[in-house]
Design a protein around this motif. Structure first.
Motif, PDB file in Angstrom:
ATOM      1  N   ASP A  21      53.925  60.664 107.600  1.00 44.40           N
ATOM      2  CA  ASP A  21      53.121  60.005 106.561  1.00 44.40           C
ATOM      3  C   ASP A  21      52.351  61.018 105.721  1.00 44.40           C
ATOM      4  OD1 ASP A  21      53.999  57.486 107.276  1.00 44.40           O
ATOM      5  OD2 ASP A  21      52.236  57.040 108.516  1.00 44.40           O
ATOM      6  N   ALA A  22      51.775  62.018 106.370  1.00 46.07           N
ATOM      7  CA  ALA A  22      51.010  63.036 105.634  1.00 46.07           C
ATOM      8  C   ALA A  22      51.919  63.832 104.703  1.00 46.07           C
ATOM      9  CB  ALA A  22      50.296  63.971 106.603  1.00 46.07           C
ATOM     10  N   VAL A  23      53.109  64.167 105.161  1.00 47.99           N
ATOM     11  CA  VAL A  23      54.048  64.914 104.325  1.00 47.99           C
ATOM     12  C   VAL A  23      54.473  64.063 103.135  1.00 47.99           C
ATOM     13  CG1 VAL A  23      56.356  65.968 104.259  1.00 47.99           C
ATOM     14  CG2 VAL A  23      54.846  66.394 106.207  1.00 47.99           C
ATOM     15  N   GLN A  24      54.771  62.799 103.389  1.00 41.19           N
ATOM     16  CA  GLN A  24      55.198  61.918 102.302  1.00 41.19           C
ATOM     17  C   GLN A  24      54.082  61.701 101.288  1.00 41.19           C
ATOM     18  OE1 GLN A  24      57.539  58.653 103.587  1.00 41.19           O
ATOM     19  NE2 GLN A  24      57.345  57.549 101.675  1.00 41.19           N
ATOM     20  N   ARG A  25      52.854  61.518 101.746  1.00 43.50           N
ATOM     21  CA  ARG A  25      51.722  61.370 100.816  1.00 43.50           C
ATOM     22  C   ARG A  25      51.531  62.635  99.980  1.00 43.50           C
ATOM     23  NH1 ARG A  25      49.253  59.071 105.392  1.00 43.50           N
ATOM     24  NH2 ARG A  25      48.097  61.001 105.687  1.00 43.50           N
ATOM     25  N   TYR A  26      51.730  63.784 100.589  1.00 46.54           N
ATOM     26  CA  TYR A  26      51.619  65.055  99.874  1.00 46.54           C
ATOM     27  C   TYR A  26      52.586  65.068  98.692  1.00 46.54           C
ATOM     28  CZ  TYR A  26      51.618  70.166  99.237  1.00 46.54           C
ATOM     29  OH  TYR A  26      51.521  71.433  98.728  1.00 46.54           O
ATOM     30  N   VAL A  27      53.821  64.652  98.924  1.00 45.76           N
ATOM     31  CA  VAL A  27      54.823  64.613  97.855  1.00 45.76           C
ATOM     32  C   VAL A  27      54.440  63.575  96.809  1.00 45.76           C
ATOM     33  CG1 VAL A  27      57.233  64.132  97.286  1.00 45.76           C
ATOM     34  CG2 VAL A  27      56.680  65.378  99.387  1.00 45.76           C
ATOM     35  N   GLN A  28      54.052  62.393  97.243  1.00 42.40           N
ATOM     36  CA  GLN A  28      53.748  61.301  96.312  1.00 42.40           C
ATOM     37  C   GLN A  28      52.592  61.638  95.390  1.00 42.40           C
ATOM     38  OE1 GLN A  28      53.280  58.272  99.311  1.00 42.40           O
ATOM     39  NE2 GLN A  28      55.312  57.426  98.902  1.00 42.40           N
ATOM     40  N   ARG A  29      51.583  62.330  95.899  1.00 40.71           N
ATOM     41  CA  ARG A  29      50.437  62.690  95.059  1.00 40.71           C
ATOM     42  C   ARG A  29      50.803  63.756  94.032  1.00 40.71           C
ATOM     43  NH1 ARG A  29      47.500  62.337  99.841  1.00 40.71           N
ATOM     44  NH2 ARG A  29      47.631  64.577 100.133  1.00 40.71           N
ATOM     45  N   ARG A  30      51.648  64.668  94.418  1.00 44.58           N
ATOM     46  CA  ARG A  30      51.939  65.793  93.544  1.00 44.58           C
ATOM     47  C   ARG A  30      53.101  65.541  92.596  1.00 44.58           C
ATOM     48  NH1 ARG A  30      49.176  66.831  97.680  1.00 44.58           N
ATOM     49  NH2 ARG A  30      47.813  68.614  97.834  1.00 44.58           N
ATOM     50  N   THR A  31      54.077  64.792  93.035  1.00 47.20           N
ATOM     51  CA  THR A  31      55.274  64.558  92.217  1.00 47.20           C
ATOM     52  C   THR A  31      55.762  63.133  92.420  1.00 47.20           C
ATOM     53  OG1 THR A  31      56.615  65.468  94.002  1.00 47.20           O
ATOM     54  CG2 THR A  31      56.035  66.971  92.207  1.00 47.20           C
ATOM     55  N   PRO A  32      55.065  62.153  91.854  1.00 45.04           N
ATOM     56  CA  PRO A  32      55.425  60.755  92.109  1.00 45.04           C
ATOM     57  C   PRO A  32      56.806  60.372  91.598  1.00 45.04           C
ATOM     58  CG  PRO A  32      53.727  60.904  90.424  1.00 45.04           C
ATOM     59  CD  PRO A  32      53.913  62.285  90.974  1.00 45.04           C
ATOM     60  N   TRP A  33      57.396  61.143  90.717  1.00 43.01           N
ATOM     61  CA  TRP A  33      58.722  60.814  90.198  1.00 43.01           C
ATOM     62  C   TRP A  33      59.836  61.345  91.096  1.00 43.01           C
ATOM     63  CZ3 TRP A  33      55.393  64.371  88.268  1.00 43.01           C
ATOM     64  CH2 TRP A  33      55.822  65.694  88.299  1.00 43.01           C
ATOM     65  N   LEU A  34      59.514  62.220  92.056  1.00 40.11           N
ATOM     66  CA  LEU A  34      60.527  62.722  92.980  1.00 40.11           C
ATOM     67  C   LEU A  34      60.618  61.804  94.198  1.00 40.11           C
ATOM     68  CD1 LEU A  34      59.842  66.582  92.997  1.00 40.11           C
ATOM     69  CD2 LEU A  34      61.668  65.352  91.824  1.00 40.11           C
ATOM     70  N   PRO A  35      61.769  61.743  94.829  1.00 41.02           N
ATOM     71  CA  PRO A  35      61.940  60.851  95.991  1.00 41.02           C
ATOM     72  C   PRO A  35      61.215  61.402  97.226  1.00 41.02           C
ATOM     73  CG  PRO A  35      63.942  62.110  95.595  1.00 41.02           C
ATOM     74  CD  PRO A  35      63.000  62.437  94.475  1.00 41.02           C
ATOM     75  N   ALA A  36      60.031  60.875  97.478  1.00 43.53           N
ATOM     76  CA  ALA A  36      59.194  61.375  98.577  1.00 43.53           C
ATOM     77  C   ALA A  36      59.883  61.224  99.926  1.00 43.53           C
ATOM     78  CB  ALA A  36      57.850  60.650  98.581  1.00 43.53           C
ATOM     79  N   GLU A  37      60.600  60.117 100.114  1.00 44.72           N
ATOM     80  CA  GLU A  37      61.275  59.902 101.397  1.00 44.72           C
ATOM     81  C   GLU A  37      62.333  60.971 101.641  1.00 44.72           C
ATOM     82  OE1 GLU A  37      61.240  57.560  98.929  1.00 44.72           O
ATOM     83  OE2 GLU A  37      59.747  56.143  99.682  1.00 44.72           O
ATOM     84  N   ASP A  38      63.093  61.306 100.587  1.00 50.77           N
ATOM     85  CA  ASP A  38      64.138  62.317 100.728  1.00 50.77           C
ATOM     86  C   ASP A  38      63.542  63.692 101.018  1.00 50.77           C
ATOM     87  OD1 ASP A  38      65.944  60.321 100.164  1.00 50.77           O
ATOM     88  OD2 ASP A  38      66.398  61.019  98.135  1.00 50.77           O
ATOM     89  N   LEU A  39      62.494  64.048 100.296  1.00 50.10           N
ATOM     90  CA  LEU A  39      61.868  65.349 100.516  1.00 50.10           C
ATOM     91  C   LEU A  39      61.235  65.430 101.897  1.00 50.10           C
ATOM     92  CD1 LEU A  39      60.376  65.890  96.971  1.00 50.10           C
ATOM     93  CD2 LEU A  39      62.183  67.240  98.042  1.00 50.10           C
ATOM     94  N   THR A  40      60.677  64.320 102.362  1.00 46.58           N
ATOM     95  CA  THR A  40      60.106  64.281 103.710  1.00 46.58           C
ATOM     96  C   THR A  40      61.206  64.466 104.745  1.00 46.58           C
ATOM     97  OG1 THR A  40      58.301  62.857 102.972  1.00 46.58           O
ATOM     98  CG2 THR A  40      58.760  62.885 105.337  1.00 46.58           C
ATOM     99  N   SER A  41      62.306  63.764 104.569  1.00 46.90           N
ATOM    100  CA  SER A  41      63.430  63.892 105.502  1.00 46.90           C
ATOM    101  C   SER A  41      63.984  65.315 105.512  1.00 46.90           C
ATOM    102  CB  SER A  41      64.540  62.910 105.131  1.00 46.90           C
ATOM    103  OG  SER A  41      64.093  61.591 105.302  1.00 46.90           O
ATOM    104  N   GLU A  42      64.122  65.907 104.322  1.00 43.95           N
ATOM    105  CA  GLU A  42      64.607  67.290 104.239  1.00 43.95           C
ATOM    106  C   GLU A  42      63.675  68.242 104.972  1.00 43.95           C
ATOM    107  OE1 GLU A  42      65.505  68.598 100.239  1.00 43.95           O
ATOM    108  OE2 GLU A  42      66.374  66.641  99.770  1.00 43.95           O
ATOM    109  N   THR A  43      62.386  67.982 104.867  1.00 47.04           N
ATOM    110  CA  THR A  43      61.403  68.831 105.536  1.00 47.04           C
ATOM    111  C   THR A  43      61.564  68.772 107.050  1.00 47.04           C
ATOM    112  OG1 THR A  43      59.865  68.575 103.711  1.00 47.04           O
ATOM    113  CG2 THR A  43      58.921  69.206 105.844  1.00 47.04           C
ATOM    114  N   PHE A  44      61.773  67.576 107.576  1.00 49.79           N
ATOM    115  CA  PHE A  44      61.935  67.444 109.018  1.00 49.79           C
ATOM    116  C   PHE A  44      63.298  67.948 109.484  1.00 49.79           C
ATOM    117  CE2 PHE A  44      58.114  65.103 108.453  1.00 49.79           C
ATOM    118  CZ  PHE A  44      57.421  65.308 109.636  1.00 49.79           C
ATOM    119  N   LEU A  45      64.280  67.930 108.609  1.00 49.64           N
ATOM    120  CA  LEU A  45      65.571  68.531 108.932  1.00 49.64           C
ATOM    121  C   LEU A  45      65.400  70.045 109.087  1.00 49.64           C
ATOM    122  CD1 LEU A  45      68.619  68.283 109.349  1.00 49.64           C
ATOM    123  CD2 LEU A  45      68.871  68.453 106.856  1.00 49.64           C
ATOM    124  N   VAL A  46      64.638  70.646 108.184  1.00 48.01           N
ATOM    125  CA  VAL A  46      64.359  72.078 108.300  1.00 48.01           C
ATOM    126  C   VAL A  46      63.570  72.347 109.593  1.00 48.01           C
ATOM    127  CG1 VAL A  46      63.096  74.028 107.278  1.00 48.01           C
ATOM    128  CG2 VAL A  46      64.464  72.514 105.823  1.00 48.01           C
TER     129      VAL A  46
END
Length: 177
Positions: A21-46
């Protein structure tokens, strides 16, 4: 299935439950037009691929990783100007919740004058609730260096707020988007 594989999967599940949730909120606040769920998933894949490198205090590492993903996405799409405009608008609308309209207006105006790096420093503390050491890890700097940047960003914000006009405009003169 070995015990180590089970432990690793449990570790990843716990990491996800604790920080997704914290990672997804970080993305949503900074880049609301980018897919936060995808970036969060990519982060956990890394994190899964580099689980040996993930420190015990994982949130700063995860935020630094998603920050890198955001940077890559922005460079690929050349959307940096749009990001700055969106960040300024959203940060001003969310930054203050106190009842003093003049103070809210001054903070909103002051926030818009800050460079993106100063806003990033302030939001890591105020919105993400990180310590100086954790926020420094996100930016790839020491906690002491981060503390200096935080002090400077706060001073800039305060100076800009003091320079803002004291009067509150008539509500009929305020234009809403």
């Amino acid at each position: 299935m070995t015990t180590e594989t089970t432990r690793d999967r449990e570790w990843l599940r716990d990491l996800w439950r604790t920080h997704a949730d914290a990672v997804q909120r970080y993305v949503q606040r900074r880049t609301p037009w980018l897919p936060a769920e995808d970036l969060t998933s990519e982060t956990f894949l890394v994190a899964w691929r580099r689980r040996e490198d993930v420190p015990q205090d994982a949130l700063p590492w995860l935020l630094a990783t998603v920050r890198n993903h955001i940077g890559t996405a922005l460079r690929a799409g050349d959307r940096q100007r749009e990001m700055l405009a969106t960040l300024g608008h959203e940060a001003r609308s969310e930054a203050v919740h106190d009842g003093d309209p003049a103070r809210r207006l001054a903070l909103s105006d002051a926030w818009g004058t800050l460079p993106e790096d100063a806003r990033e420093v302030l939001t890591l503390i105020a919105w993400d609730g990180l310590t100086n050491d954790q926020a420094g890890a996100v930016l790839g700097i020491s906690g002491g260096t981060f503390a200096v940047r935080l002090h400077r960003a706060r001073a800039r914000l305060e100076k800009s707020m003091q320079e803002a006009p004291d009067e509150v405009p008539d509500s009929r003169e305020v234009h809403h988007d």
